[in-house]
Design a protein around this motif. Structure first.
Motif, PDB file in Angstrom:
ATOM      1  N   LYS A 121       0.833  -1.200   0.000  1.00  0.00           N
ATOM      2  CA  LYS A 121       0.000   0.000   0.000  1.00  0.00           C
ATOM      3  C   LYS A 121       0.872   1.256   0.000  1.00  0.00           C
ATOM      4  CE  LYS A 121      -3.859  -2.154   2.532  1.00  0.00           C
ATOM      5  NZ  LYS A 121      -5.054  -1.748   1.785  1.00  0.00           N
ATOM      6  N   THR A 203      -2.138   7.715  12.038  1.00  0.00           N
ATOM      7  CA  THR A 203      -2.863   6.609  12.671  1.00  0.00           C
ATOM      8  C   THR A 203      -3.512   6.964  14.002  1.00  0.00           C
ATOM      9  OG1 THR A 203      -0.873   5.845  13.823  1.00  0.00           O
ATOM     10  CG2 THR A 203      -1.296   4.935  11.615  1.00  0.00           C
ATOM     11  N   GLN A 245      -6.963  -4.862   9.878  1.00  0.00           N
ATOM     12  CA  GLN A 245      -8.000  -4.113   9.165  1.00  0.00           C
ATOM     13  C   GLN A 245      -7.393  -3.355   7.982  1.00  0.00           C
ATOM     14  OE1 GLN A 245     -10.045  -1.500  11.857  1.00  0.00           O
ATOM     15  NE2 GLN A 245     -10.668  -3.162  13.230  1.00  0.00           N
ATOM     16  N   PRO A 246      -7.902  -3.571   6.761  1.00  0.00           N
ATOM     17  CA  PRO A 246      -7.375  -2.852   5.597  1.00  0.00           C
ATOM     18  C   PRO A 246      -7.396  -1.335   5.769  1.00  0.00           C
ATOM     19  CG  PRO A 246      -8.798  -4.641   4.891  1.00  0.00           C
ATOM     20  CD  PRO A 246      -8.943  -4.539   6.387  1.00  0.00           C
ATOM     21  N   GLU A 247      -8.410  -0.817   6.461  1.00  0.00           N
ATOM     22  CA  GLU A 247      -8.498   0.629   6.648  1.00  0.00           C
ATOM     23  C   GLU A 247      -7.364   1.155   7.526  1.00  0.00           C
ATOM     24  OE1 GLU A 247     -12.367  -1.196   5.753  1.00  0.00           O
ATOM     25  OE2 GLU A 247     -10.899  -1.533   7.362  1.00  0.00           O
ATOM     26  N   TYR A 248      -7.003   0.378   8.531  1.00  0.00           N
ATOM     27  CA  TYR A 248      -5.895   0.808   9.387  1.00  0.00           C
ATOM     28  C   TYR A 248      -4.559   0.628   8.670  1.00  0.00           C
ATOM     29  CZ  TYR A 248      -3.166   1.639  13.612  1.00  0.00           C
ATOM     30  OH  TYR A 248      -2.289   2.174  14.534  1.00  0.00           O
ATOM     31  N   GLN A 249      -4.447  -0.416   7.869  1.00  0.00           N
ATOM     32  CA  GLN A 249      -3.253  -0.582   7.053  1.00  0.00           C
ATOM     33  C   GLN A 249      -3.072   0.602   6.107  1.00  0.00           C
ATOM     34  OE1 GLN A 249      -3.710  -4.372   5.113  1.00  0.00           O
ATOM     35  NE2 GLN A 249      -3.576  -5.544   7.026  1.00  0.00           N
ATOM     36  N   ASP A 250      -4.190   1.114   5.590  1.00  0.00           N
ATOM     37  CA  ASP A 250      -4.132   2.305   4.730  1.00  0.00           C
ATOM     38  C   ASP A 250      -3.533   3.487   5.494  1.00  0.00           C
ATOM     39  OD1 ASP A 250      -5.284   0.953   2.612  1.00  0.00           O
ATOM     40  OD2 ASP A 250      -7.317   1.674   3.030  1.00  0.00           O
ATOM     41  N   LYS A 251      -3.924   3.633   6.750  1.00  0.00           N
ATOM     42  CA  LYS A 251      -3.411   4.743   7.559  1.00  0.00           C
ATOM     43  C   LYS A 251      -1.909   4.576   7.814  1.00  0.00           C
ATOM     44  CE  LYS A 251      -7.776   5.662   9.980  1.00  0.00           C
ATOM     45  NZ  LYS A 251      -8.453   5.712  11.315  1.00  0.00           N
ATOM     46  N   ARG A 254      -0.118   5.385   4.676  1.00  0.00           N
ATOM     47  CA  ARG A 254      -0.116   6.830   4.473  1.00  0.00           C
ATOM     48  C   ARG A 254       0.962   7.492   5.334  1.00  0.00           C
ATOM     49  NH1 ARG A 254      -1.410   9.622   0.431  1.00  0.00           N
ATOM     50  NH2 ARG A 254       0.785  10.124   0.756  1.00  0.00           N
TER      51      ARG A 254
END
Length: 266
Positions: A121, A203, A245-251, A254
């Motif tokens: 990511k 995060t 969680q994919p959403e936390y991995q995104d953070k 980032r």
């Protein structure tokens, strides 16, 4: 005349080298792919073994050689054909572990999988900003420890970041982002500081701090600014739930990308 066939396996690439060694007494002449090699340290031992300098041969093939005196290890890295971007910054991302090396494992979740997801990511975010990214692995495969920093060294990367997730066998409530570098006062230390700040901002995670880690091979052998990030504690159930969680991995991605971009902009 003695013909030697040497196989160098680095980063999954097989280099076949043919040497022709000849000479009288202890004198040895070496030809690499038909061209003579200036290697005065070559000789034939009393037992009849032809000795040639590894560094001279590897560099003649366009490889880089790194010596780690702490472990008496030689690391040879070859240059991928597509490794010369047109003026764009070059970053090597290293998803820790892989293949037979799972890293930490809790609740059936393997660290190697989390590392790869977060690093992939991060790579996408950086590439969207015009940064050329090379990954030490893009699938679940084993990568030699020294080949990781070796790739960054060979490419002359601007930055090297190794991505991991943490674990504690003593504290099941440990939380937070952690970053480290070889030593204070280096460009790697500055990179680790910035990554710590941007990952915390992205995060909202707890801060587990940062420190010098001269014992880590990927930092000790890196010849470019290098840092290692630990994205959270798999050993703490609440943080493990976040890390999957994919959403936390995104953070997390980032935060890592933002830190890298901030360093490149300096």
């Amino acid at each position: 005349m003695k013909r030697l066939y040497t196989l160098l396996l680095t980063l999954g690439l097989l280099l076949v080298l043919t040497l022709t060694a000849s000479g009288a007494g202890n004198g040895v002449r070496i030809f690499v792919n038909g061209s003579p090699l200036d290697a005065p340290a070559s000789y034939i031992s009393a037992g009849g073994t032809t000795m040639v300098p590894l560094r001279a041969i590897a560099e003649a093939l366009g490889c880089t050689v790194a010596w780690d005196p702490a472990t008496a290890t030689v690391s040879i890295s070859s240059l991928p054909e597509d490794a010369a971007p047109d003026g764009s910054p070059l970053v090597v991302l290293d998803p820790g572990h892989g293949g037979d090396h799972n890293g930490a494992e809790y609740g059936g979740v393997k660290e190697k999988d989390l590392n790869l997801a977060i690093a992939s990511k991060t790579a996408s975010l950086l590439e969207a900003e015009g940064v050329t990214v090379r990954m030490t692995r893009s699938i679940d495969q084993s990568v030699d420890l020294y080949a990781r920093s070796g790739l960054a060294n060979t490419l002359g990367a601007d930055l090297f970041v190794s991505v991991h997730c943490n674990a504690s066998v003593e504290h099941d409530d440990a939380l937070g982002v952690y970053t480290c570098a070889y030593s204070q006062g280096t460009e790697g230390w500055q990179l680790a500081q910035i990554l710590r700040e941007t990952m915390l901002d992205a995060t909202g995670a707890a801060d587990f701090g940062m420190e010098e880690r001269p014992n880590l091979a990927v930092l000790r052998t890196a010849q470019v600014p290098a840092a290692l990030v630990e994205c959270g504690f798999m050993s703490t159930p609440s943080e493990l739930a976040l890390l999957t969680q994919p959403e936390y991995q995104d953070k997390l991605a980032r935060g890592i990308a933002d830190g890298i971009l901030a360093c490149l902009a300096q």
